[in-house]
Design a protein around this motif. Sequence first.
Motif, mmCIF file in Angstrom:
data_model
loop_
_atom_site.group_PDB
_atom_site.id
_atom_site.type_symbol
_atom_site.label_atom_id
_atom_site.label_comp_id
_atom_site.label_asym_id
_atom_site.label_seq_id
_atom_site.Cartn_x
_atom_site.Cartn_y
_atom_site.Cartn_z
ATOM 1 N N ARG A 64 3.583 0.844 -8.506
ATOM 2 C CA ARG A 64 3.207 -0.060 -7.443
ATOM 3 C C ARG A 64 4.365 -1.005 -7.089
ATOM 4 O O ARG A 64 5.086 -1.456 -7.962
ATOM 5 N N ASP A 121 0.858 -1.187 0.000
ATOM 6 C CA ASP A 121 0.000 0.000 0.000
ATOM 7 C C ASP A 121 0.885 1.224 0.000
ATOM 8 O O ASP A 121 1.702 1.394 0.883
ATOM 9 N N LYS A 167 -5.795 -2.313 6.957
ATOM 10 C CA LYS A 167 -4.677 -1.831 6.152
ATOM 11 C C LYS A 167 -4.078 -0.660 6.898
ATOM 12 O O LYS A 167 -4.807 0.256 7.272
#
Length: 129
Positions: free
Chosen positions: A63, A57, A110
């Motif tokens: 990414r 994340d 998260k």
Amino acid sequence: MTKQRQVILDELRKSKRHPSADEIYRLARRRLPAISLGTVYRNLRIMADRGLIRVVDSAGLPRRFDGDVGEHYHVECIDCGNVIDLLADRLRNIDEAIRDQCPYEIVGHKLSFRGLCPSCRQARASSGS
Ligand SMILES: [Zn+2]
Ligand SMILES: [Zn+2]
């Protein structure tokens, strides 16, 4: 598991740098010169869906991926985007800690941290901003 997927997984597990797909591609190509970037992307997506690897994340692009699916957190540098692992034992019971105050059935969370890495902190200090 295909040979290509195994190599991608190996390289990801060996790396502590939370590499991007491009970086994994460069690593995998040393062992499989014919592998394509598309194959790397596709395999990363499949392995993430199956829980074999983690997508980090992060606010930054591209990414990043993590071969370590054990419980740990990340801190991301807001300047250079480097990501390191945090073990944070104290957060182990975070789901239980909020369960009592929430009408939802909690299944996970998260959580990630942002900061300045030592070299970016130094760079900011010496540029005077
Ligand atoms: Zn940094
Ligand atoms: Zn990690």
